[in-house]
Design a protein around this motif. Structure first.
Motif, PDB file in Angstrom:
ATOM      1  N   UNK A  94       0.870  -1.180   0.103  1.00 39.38           N
ATOM      2  CA  UNK A  94       0.014  -0.202  -0.041  1.00 39.38           C
ATOM      3  C   UNK A  94       0.913   1.264   0.252  1.00 39.38           C
ATOM      4  N   UNK A  95       1.839   1.193   0.781  1.00 33.37           N
ATOM      5  CA  UNK A  95       2.980   2.516   0.703  1.00 33.37           C
ATOM      6  C   UNK A  95       3.433   2.486  -0.603  1.00 33.37           C
ATOM      7  N   UNK A  96       3.721   1.589  -1.148  1.00 31.69           N
ATOM      8  CA  UNK A  96       4.182   1.607  -2.586  1.00 31.69           C
ATOM      9  C   UNK A  96       3.497   2.213  -3.606  1.00 31.69           C
ATOM     10  N   UNK A  97       2.264   1.683  -3.329  1.00 30.55           N
ATOM     11  CA  UNK A  97       1.232   2.175  -4.482  1.00 30.55           C
ATOM     12  C   UNK A  97       1.051   3.788  -4.096  1.00 30.55           C
ATOM     13  N   UNK A  98       0.924   4.281  -2.918  1.00 31.46           N
ATOM     14  CA  UNK A  98       0.687   5.678  -2.540  1.00 31.46           C
ATOM     15  C   UNK A  98       1.692   6.354  -3.166  1.00 31.46           C
ATOM     16  N   UNK A  99       3.023   6.024  -2.836  1.00 26.18           N
ATOM     17  CA  UNK A  99       4.190   6.709  -3.282  1.00 26.18           C
ATOM     18  C   UNK A  99       4.209   6.740  -4.760  1.00 26.18           C
ATOM     19  N   UNK A 100       3.925   5.686  -5.461  1.00 24.96           N
ATOM     20  CA  UNK A 100       4.126   5.576  -6.939  1.00 24.96           C
ATOM     21  C   UNK A 100       2.776   6.749  -7.475  1.00 24.96           C
ATOM     22  N   UNK A 101       1.853   6.715  -6.855  1.00 23.06           N
ATOM     23  CA  UNK A 101       0.631   7.710  -7.478  1.00 23.06           C
ATOM     24  C   UNK A 101       1.214   9.285  -7.084  1.00 23.06           C
ATOM     25  N   UNK A 102       1.730   9.439  -6.020  1.00 20.42           N
ATOM     26  CA  UNK A 102       2.180  10.666  -5.620  1.00 20.42           C
ATOM     27  C   UNK A 102       3.298  11.105  -6.777  1.00 20.42           C
ATOM     28  N   UNK A 103       4.352  10.145  -7.029  1.00 17.11           N
ATOM     29  CA  UNK A 103       5.300  10.684  -7.900  1.00 17.11           C
ATOM     30  C   UNK A 103       4.663  10.820  -9.498  1.00 17.11           C
ATOM     31  N   UNK A 104       3.718   9.981  -9.850  1.00  9.65           N
ATOM     32  CA  UNK A 104       3.114  10.218 -10.944  1.00  9.65           C
ATOM     33  C   UNK A 104       2.472  11.577 -11.032  1.00  9.65           C
ATOM     34  N   UNK A 105       1.798  11.902 -10.220  1.00  8.40           N
ATOM     35  CA  UNK A 105       0.974  13.200  -9.767  1.00  8.40           C
ATOM     36  C   UNK A 105       1.978  14.482 -10.079  1.00  8.40           C
TER      37      UNK A 105
ATOM     38  N   UNK B 210       4.794  14.296 -11.588  1.00  4.08           N
ATOM     39  CA  UNK B 210       5.439  14.386 -12.978  1.00  4.08           C
ATOM     40  C   UNK B 210       4.466  14.952 -13.685  1.00  4.08           C
ATOM     41  N   UNK B 211       2.930  15.093 -13.502  1.00  5.87           N
ATOM     42  CA  UNK B 211       2.318  15.468 -14.380  1.00  5.87           C
ATOM     43  C   UNK B 211       1.856  14.392 -15.287  1.00  5.87           C
ATOM     44  N   UNK B 212       1.992  13.225 -14.865  1.00  3.43           N
ATOM     45  CA  UNK B 212       1.571  11.882 -15.803  1.00  3.43           C
ATOM     46  C   UNK B 212       0.110  11.733 -15.518  1.00  3.43           C
ATOM     47  N   UNK B 213      -0.490  11.970 -14.309  1.00  2.00           N
ATOM     48  CA  UNK B 213      -1.838  11.647 -14.187  1.00  2.00           C
ATOM     49  C   UNK B 213      -2.458  12.974 -13.699  1.00  2.00           C
ATOM     50  N   UNK B 214      -3.637  13.340 -14.074  1.00  2.00           N
ATOM     51  CA  UNK B 214      -4.295  14.641 -13.391  1.00  2.00           C
ATOM     52  C   UNK B 214      -5.189  14.252 -12.503  1.00  2.00           C
ATOM     53  N   UNK B 215      -5.260  15.010 -11.284  1.00  2.61           N
ATOM     54  CA  UNK B 215      -5.796  14.832  -9.892  1.00  2.61           C
ATOM     55  C   UNK B 215      -7.326  14.745 -10.181  1.00  2.61           C
ATOM     56  N   UNK B 216      -7.728  15.936 -10.803  1.00  5.71           N
ATOM     57  CA  UNK B 216      -9.130  16.089 -11.267  1.00  5.71           C
ATOM     58  C   UNK B 216      -9.457  16.081 -12.740  1.00  5.71           C
ATOM     59  N   UNK B 217     -10.260  15.173 -13.028  1.00  5.21           N
ATOM     60  CA  UNK B 217     -10.391  15.172 -14.783  1.00  5.21           C
ATOM     61  C   UNK B 217     -11.219  16.456 -15.128  1.00  5.21           C
TER      62      UNK B 217
END
Length: 70
Positions: free
Chosen positions: A47-58, A60-67
């Motif tokens: 779970x920590x790894x998933x949260x950290x990967x999501x944070x890094x993606x956000x 870097x701008x690879x994933x938008x928080x709000x569509x």
């Protein structure tokens, strides 16, 4: 050369056996508790790894928080 120059008495051998068996029992109990806690720790780490990967993606701008709303 002799390691012990006298033989152990019956009570000394019994005490040695009791200490040995107590040590074995403590090691087995610790191993059992250790293995019982492995899976919850593994789930927390995933779970920590998933949260950290999501944070890094956000970040870097690879994933938008709000569509965007239409």
């Amino acid at each position: 050369m002799v390691w012990l120059q006298y033989t152990a008495t019956r009570s000394q051998r019994a005490a040695t056996a009791c200490f040995f068996l107590t040590g074995v029992a403590l090691i087995l109990a610790a191993a059992r508790l250790s293995y019982a806690n492995v899976e919850p720790q593994r789930a927390k780490a995933a779970e920590r790894r998933r949260v950290l990967e999501d944070f890094i993606r956000r970040k870097r701008g690879l994933e938008r928080e709000d569509p965007p709303k239409p």
